[in-house]
Design an enzyme around this catalytic site. Structure first.
Site, PDB file in Angstrom:
ATOM      1  N   LYS A 156      -0.521  -6.520  -8.253  1.00  0.00           N
ATOM      2  CA  LYS A 156      -0.777  -7.769  -7.519  1.00  0.00           C
ATOM      3  C   LYS A 156      -2.188  -8.278  -7.821  1.00  0.00           C
ATOM      4  O   LYS A 156      -2.420  -9.471  -7.952  1.00  0.00           O
ATOM      5  CB  LYS A 156      -0.603  -7.485  -6.026  1.00  0.00           C
ATOM      6  CG  LYS A 156      -1.343  -8.393  -5.096  1.00  0.00           C
ATOM      7  CD  LYS A 156      -0.386  -9.245  -4.346  1.00  0.00           C
ATOM      8  CE  LYS A 156      -1.001 -10.229  -3.406  1.00  0.00           C
ATOM      9  NZ  LYS A 156      -2.390 -10.538  -3.536  1.00  0.00           N
ATOM     10  N   VAL A 216       4.835  -5.419  -4.500  1.00  0.00           N
ATOM     11  CA  VAL A 216       5.903  -5.366  -3.497  1.00  0.00           C
ATOM     12  C   VAL A 216       5.932  -6.717  -2.776  1.00  0.00           C
ATOM     13  O   VAL A 216       4.881  -7.256  -2.402  1.00  0.00           O
ATOM     14  CB  VAL A 216       5.651  -4.226  -2.482  1.00  0.00           C
ATOM     15  CG1 VAL A 216       6.742  -4.209  -1.408  1.00  0.00           C
ATOM     16  CG2 VAL A 216       5.604  -2.880  -3.210  1.00  0.00           C
ATOM     17  N   GLN A 239     -18.209  -6.909  -1.156  1.00  0.00           N
ATOM     18  CA  GLN A 239     -17.287  -7.755  -1.917  1.00  0.00           C
ATOM     19  C   GLN A 239     -16.816  -8.990  -1.159  1.00  0.00           C
ATOM     20  O   GLN A 239     -15.959  -9.724  -1.630  1.00  0.00           O
ATOM     21  CB  GLN A 239     -16.089  -6.939  -2.415  1.00  0.00           C
ATOM     22  CG  GLN A 239     -15.068  -6.568  -1.373  1.00  0.00           C
ATOM     23  CD  GLN A 239     -14.076  -5.537  -1.890  1.00  0.00           C
ATOM     24  OE1 GLN A 239     -14.447  -4.454  -2.313  1.00  0.00           O
ATOM     25  NE2 GLN A 239     -12.801  -5.875  -1.869  1.00  0.00           N
ATOM     26  N   SER A 285       0.484  -9.066   1.372  1.00  0.00           N
ATOM     27  CA  SER A 285      -0.978  -9.050   1.344  1.00  0.00           C
ATOM     28  C   SER A 285      -1.470  -8.995   2.784  1.00  0.00           C
ATOM     29  O   SER A 285      -0.862  -9.609   3.667  1.00  0.00           O
ATOM     30  CB  SER A 285      -1.487 -10.335   0.670  1.00  0.00           C
ATOM     31  OG  SER A 285      -2.838 -10.551   0.990  1.00  0.00           O
ATOM     32  N   GLN A 320      -8.399  -6.905 -11.084  1.00  0.00           N
ATOM     33  CA  GLN A 320      -9.071  -5.714 -10.554  1.00  0.00           C
ATOM     34  C   GLN A 320      -8.588  -4.455 -11.283  1.00  0.00           C
ATOM     35  O   GLN A 320      -9.387  -3.615 -11.694  1.00  0.00           O
ATOM     36  CB  GLN A 320      -8.760  -5.625  -9.060  1.00  0.00           C
ATOM     37  CG  GLN A 320      -9.048  -4.307  -8.407  1.00  0.00           C
ATOM     38  CD  GLN A 320      -8.845  -4.376  -6.899  1.00  0.00           C
ATOM     39  OE1 GLN A 320      -9.666  -4.927  -6.206  1.00  0.00           O
ATOM     40  NE2 GLN A 320      -7.754  -3.826  -6.391  1.00  0.00           N
ATOM     41  N   HIS A 359       0.845  -1.202   0.000  1.00  0.00           N
ATOM     42  CA  HIS A 359       0.000   0.000   0.000  1.00  0.00           C
ATOM     43  C   HIS A 359       0.879   1.251   0.000  1.00  0.00           C
ATOM     44  O   HIS A 359       0.568   2.245  -0.658  1.00  0.00           O
ATOM     45  CB  HIS A 359      -0.889   0.037   1.243  1.00  0.00           C
ATOM     46  CG  HIS A 359      -1.834  -1.120   1.375  1.00  0.00           C
ATOM     47  ND1 HIS A 359      -1.667  -2.117   2.308  1.00  0.00           N
ATOM     48  CD2 HIS A 359      -2.961  -1.435   0.689  1.00  0.00           C
ATOM     49  CE1 HIS A 359      -2.651  -2.987   2.201  1.00  0.00           C
ATOM     50  NE2 HIS A 359      -3.452  -2.614   1.228  1.00  0.00           N
TER      51      HIS A 359
HETATM   52  P1  AMP Z   1      -6.340  -3.950  -0.508  1.00  0.00           P
HETATM   53  O1  AMP Z   1      -6.315  -3.111   0.737  1.00  0.00           O
HETATM   54  O2  AMP Z   1      -5.878  -5.349  -0.319  1.00  0.00           O
HETATM   55  O3  AMP Z   1      -7.621  -3.842  -1.280  1.00  0.00           O
HETATM   56  O4  AMP Z   1      -5.262  -3.283  -1.450  1.00  0.00           O
HETATM   57  C1  AMP Z   1      -5.352  -1.928  -1.802  1.00  0.00           C
HETATM   58  C2  AMP Z   1      -4.491  -1.690  -3.007  1.00  0.00           C
HETATM   59  O5  AMP Z   1      -3.154  -2.073  -2.715  1.00  0.00           O
HETATM   60  C3  AMP Z   1      -4.934  -2.501  -4.223  1.00  0.00           C
HETATM   61  O6  AMP Z   1      -4.827  -1.714  -5.382  1.00  0.00           O
HETATM   62  C4  AMP Z   1      -3.955  -3.639  -4.239  1.00  0.00           C
HETATM   63  O7  AMP Z   1      -3.742  -4.191  -5.522  1.00  0.00           O
HETATM   64  C5  AMP Z   1      -2.701  -2.948  -3.740  1.00  0.00           C
HETATM   65  N1  AMP Z   1      -1.756  -3.929  -3.196  1.00  0.00           N
HETATM   66  C6  AMP Z   1      -2.028  -4.921  -2.308  1.00  0.00           C
HETATM   67  N2  AMP Z   1      -0.928  -5.653  -2.067  1.00  0.00           N
HETATM   68  C7  AMP Z   1       0.061  -5.115  -2.822  1.00  0.00           C
HETATM   69  C8  AMP Z   1       1.444  -5.425  -3.017  1.00  0.00           C
HETATM   70  N3  AMP Z   1       2.034  -6.443  -2.396  1.00  0.00           N
HETATM   71  N4  AMP Z   1       2.159  -4.654  -3.858  1.00  0.00           N
HETATM   72  C9  AMP Z   1       1.575  -3.604  -4.507  1.00  0.00           C
HETATM   73  N5  AMP Z   1       0.281  -3.265  -4.370  1.00  0.00           N
HETATM   74  C10 AMP Z   1      -0.466  -4.003  -3.533  1.00  0.00           C
END
Ligand code: AMP
Length: 313
Positions: free
Chosen positions: A180, A207, A61, A216, A184, A37
């Protein structure tokens, strides 16, 4: 840094910035932040005058159990966001984002209804009333019914719906999403284009931790040993990438190798390993253009995914 919980408050904050011609970068998240993030925030910080980050666990979701179990730590998140030099956090309540729905329970019931307006190849906006913030988005089925949408076809409609509502609230110039979750990213990019949202959708590379595991929020559900075992998936995908770079064009040969490598780790159970076109998400038999090596897998019942984008063009 401002912390805003209402749509109205966010709109006032943004319109003030707009009056002084500031550009707005936006990073939507579910919270429980990590370095992935942070990479999105960093990019947004570099490219915009003002950066807004949203934290909202979108009930629509998830299945109810997943929603309730989703890790949350708002206080820690606020500190991380502040340290990144972000200007505004938007952390609305469920009622604020779904004003026409009486309770969270109703949102879970909505997921069971396959909308009448399903359309194979275009985005449909289903409006409850004149209020644009009450629109539900139905995304094209050829993009949603596969890979991460396989078990829950409504997932990407729900993601598109909440992101559309957040976009209507923040009206950013640019929005940042992780590669990642490439499905989406692709769906939201298509949505912005088709619905003429005039927002640039930017992808940010995945990342990983030092062993290669893609960061994640769900990794927090794994034990140290399970996290260690999960790194085999990145090793397998890297092997696939290496085969392509060395000239292998037959997907089947590469997928078979990827599966063998993953299967060498007994606690990792493959859900799906495949090679898909980076633009259409269709399976690719012979590799000629940009492709995504994708794997979804289970560890102790927890479903995780990873991918590598291989750009040949
Ligand atoms: P989330 O909170 O899991 O919905 O993630 C929010 C955003 O962060 C989304 O656009 C994800 O694709 C991105 N994201 C989550 N994990 C990673 C990662 N390891 N590297 C880069 N972006 C990420």
């Amino acid at each position: 840094m401002e912390i805003i919980e209402t749509v109205k408050g966010a709109k006032v904050f943004i319109s003030e910035k707009r009056r002084s011609n500031k550009t707005i970068g936006f990073v939507p998240t579910l919270g429980f932040l990590h370095k992935g993030h942070q990479a999105l925030m960093e990019k947004a910080r570099q490219e915009n005058d003002i950066v807004a980050v949203s934290i909202f666990v979108n009930p629509l979701q998830f299945k109810r159990k997943q929603f309730e179990e989703y890790p949350r730590d708002l206080e820690r998140d606020k500190k991380i966001i502040d340290d990144m030099g972000v200007d505004m956090i938007f952390s609305p309540s469920v009622n604020e984002m779904y004003p026409s729905v009486d309770s969270i329970g109703e949102l879970f019931k909505l997921q069971l209804i396959e909308p009448d307006l399903v359309c194979d190849d275009m985005f449909v906006v289903e409006s409850n009333d004149e209020n644009e913030l009450d629109d539900f988005i139905i995304a094209p089925r050829d993009l949603t019914n596969k890979l991460d949408g396989k078990y829950f076809p409504w997932h990407f409609d729900a993601v598109a719906t909440i992101v559309h509502r957040l976009f209507k609230t923040i009206e950013p110039d640019r929005a940042y999403f992780g590669e990642k979750d490439f499905q989406q990213l692709l769906i939201l990019r298509e949505m912005a284009k088709e619905l003429w949202l005039d927002i640039e959708i930017k992808g940010v590379p995945t990342v990983r931790d030092s062993a290669g595991l893609a960061l994640s929020s769900r990794n927090s559900l794994l034990t140290t040993d399970q996290r260690h075992a999960a790194t085999i998936v990145y090793t397998a995908l890297k092997k696939g990438e290496e085969m392509i770079k060395n000239g292998e064009k037959e997907s089947e040969t590469i997928i078979s190798k990827i599966s063998d490598v993953i299967n060498s780790e007994p606690i990792v159970e493959i859900d799906f390993a495949g090679i898909v076109c980076a633009n259409t998400l269709e399976r690719v038999r012979t590799i000629n253009g940009n492709v995504i090596l994708y794997a979804s897998y289970f560890i102790n019942g927890i479903r995780l995914t990873d991918n590598i984008i291989v750009r040949l063009n």
